[in-house]
Design a protein around this motif. Sequence first.
Motif, PDB file in Angstrom:
ATOM      1  N   ALA A  20       0.823  -1.203   0.000  1.00 10.74           N
ATOM      2  CA  ALA A  20       0.000   0.000   0.000  1.00 10.74           C
ATOM      3  C   ALA A  20       0.862   1.260   0.000  1.00 10.74           C
ATOM      4  N   SER A  21       1.936   1.252   0.754  1.00  8.05           N
ATOM      5  CA  SER A  21       2.804   2.431   0.793  1.00  8.05           C
ATOM      6  C   SER A  21       3.526   2.623  -0.534  1.00  8.05           C
ATOM      7  N   ARG A  22       3.906   1.526  -1.191  1.00  8.67           N
ATOM      8  CA  ARG A  22       4.567   1.647  -2.494  1.00  8.67           C
ATOM      9  C   ARG A  22       3.601   2.156  -3.552  1.00  8.67           C
ATOM     10  N   VAL A  23       2.346   1.688  -3.506  1.00  9.96           N
ATOM     11  CA  VAL A  23       1.340   2.172  -4.456  1.00  9.96           C
ATOM     12  C   VAL A  23       1.079   3.654  -4.227  1.00  9.96           C
ATOM     13  N   ALA A  24       0.935   4.057  -2.963  1.00 15.63           N
ATOM     14  CA  ALA A  24       0.700   5.467  -2.647  1.00 15.63           C
ATOM     15  C   ALA A  24       1.867   6.330  -3.121  1.00 15.63           C
ATOM     16  N   ALA A  25       3.080   5.853  -2.957  1.00 21.79           N
ATOM     17  CA  ALA A  25       4.255   6.605  -3.412  1.00 21.79           C
ATOM     18  C   ALA A  25       4.266   6.713  -4.932  1.00 21.79           C
ATOM     19  N   ALA A  26       3.894   5.642  -5.631  1.00 18.67           N
ATOM     20  CA  ALA A  26       3.856   5.675  -7.094  1.00 18.67           C
ATOM     21  C   ALA A  26       2.785   6.641  -7.596  1.00 18.67           C
ATOM     22  N   VAL A  27       1.637   6.668  -6.934  1.00 18.65           N
ATOM     23  CA  VAL A  27       0.565   7.600  -7.314  1.00 18.65           C
ATOM     24  C   VAL A  27       1.020   9.037  -7.094  1.00 18.65           C
ATOM     25  N   ALA A  28       1.637   9.302  -5.948  1.00 21.26           N
ATOM     26  CA  ALA A  28       2.122  10.653  -5.661  1.00 21.26           C
ATOM     27  C   ALA A  28       3.168  11.093  -6.681  1.00 21.26           C
ATOM     28  N   GLU A  29       4.061  10.193  -7.036  1.00 20.77           N
ATOM     29  CA  GLU A  29       5.093  10.505  -8.027  1.00 20.77           C
ATOM     30  C   GLU A  29       4.470  10.796  -9.396  1.00 20.77           C
ATOM     31  N   LEU A  31       1.462  11.934  -9.974  1.00 18.42           N
ATOM     32  CA  LEU A  31       0.784  13.230  -9.896  1.00 18.42           C
ATOM     33  C   LEU A  31       1.762  14.378 -10.058  1.00 18.42           C
ATOM     34  N   VAL A  32       2.909  14.266  -9.400  1.00 17.36           N
ATOM     35  CA  VAL A  32       3.926  15.321  -9.473  1.00 17.36           C
ATOM     36  C   VAL A  32       4.498  15.424 -10.886  1.00 17.36           C
ATOM     37  N   GLU A  33       4.746  14.263 -11.526  1.00 19.47           N
ATOM     38  CA  GLU A  33       5.338  14.253 -12.862  1.00 19.47           C
ATOM     39  C   GLU A  33       4.329  14.567 -13.966  1.00 19.47           C
ATOM     40  N   GLY A  34       3.045  14.552 -13.638  1.00 20.88           N
ATOM     41  CA  GLY A  34       2.021  14.822 -14.641  1.00 20.88           C
ATOM     42  C   GLY A  34       1.676  13.638 -15.517  1.00 20.88           C
ATOM     43  N   THR A  35       2.053  12.433 -15.113  1.00 21.25           N
ATOM     44  CA  THR A  35       1.772  11.243 -15.912  1.00 21.25           C
ATOM     45  C   THR A  35       0.544  10.483 -15.411  1.00 21.25           C
ATOM     46  N   TRP A  36      -0.113  10.976 -14.387  1.00 20.96           N
ATOM     47  CA  TRP A  36      -1.260  10.283 -13.799  1.00 20.96           C
ATOM     48  C   TRP A  36      -2.380  10.080 -14.822  1.00 20.96           C
ATOM     49  N   LEU A  37      -2.594  11.040 -15.701  1.00 17.56           N
ATOM     50  CA  LEU A  37      -3.662  10.929 -16.692  1.00 17.56           C
ATOM     51  C   LEU A  37      -3.393   9.847 -17.726  1.00 17.56           C
ATOM     52  N   ARG A  38      -2.172   9.380 -17.801  1.00 19.95           N
ATOM     53  CA  ARG A  38      -1.825   8.308 -18.742  1.00 19.95           C
ATOM     54  C   ARG A  38      -2.090   6.917 -18.171  1.00 19.95           C
ATOM     55  N   LEU A  39      -2.398   6.817 -16.893  1.00 17.59           N
ATOM     56  CA  LEU A  39      -2.741   5.537 -16.290  1.00 17.59           C
ATOM     57  C   LEU A  39      -4.222   5.296 -16.543  1.00 17.59           C
ATOM     58  N   LYS A  40      -4.540   4.239 -17.273  1.00 14.67           N
ATOM     59  CA  LYS A  40      -5.917   3.993 -17.701  1.00 14.67           C
ATOM     60  C   LYS A  40      -6.316   2.544 -17.456  1.00 14.67           C
TER      61      LYS A  40
END
Length: 80
Positions: A20-29, A31-40
């Motif tokens: 869970a902590s690794r997933v949360a860190a990946a999501v935060a990263e 969001l910061v990098e702007g690649t979150w919208l590419r996860l589908k």
Amino acid sequence: MTVDEHDGGARLVPAAASLASRVAAAVAEALVEGTWLRLKACEAPTCHWAYFDRSPAGRGRWCSMSVCGARAKMRRYRAK
């Protein structure tokens, strides 16, 4: 497994907390990098796997064009 500092023994720690902590860190990263919208999620009704859309325009619909995309296109062709 971690070592207990008080008595030197070992104890098991649930992997879910670590995952869970690794997933949360990946999501935060992302969001910061702007690649979150590419996860589908794949649009195939029998799939819905998560994937990273690497298409130039960011309009990918399937996790795999050779599997899910080909099946969707074949269904659409046969329906005509």
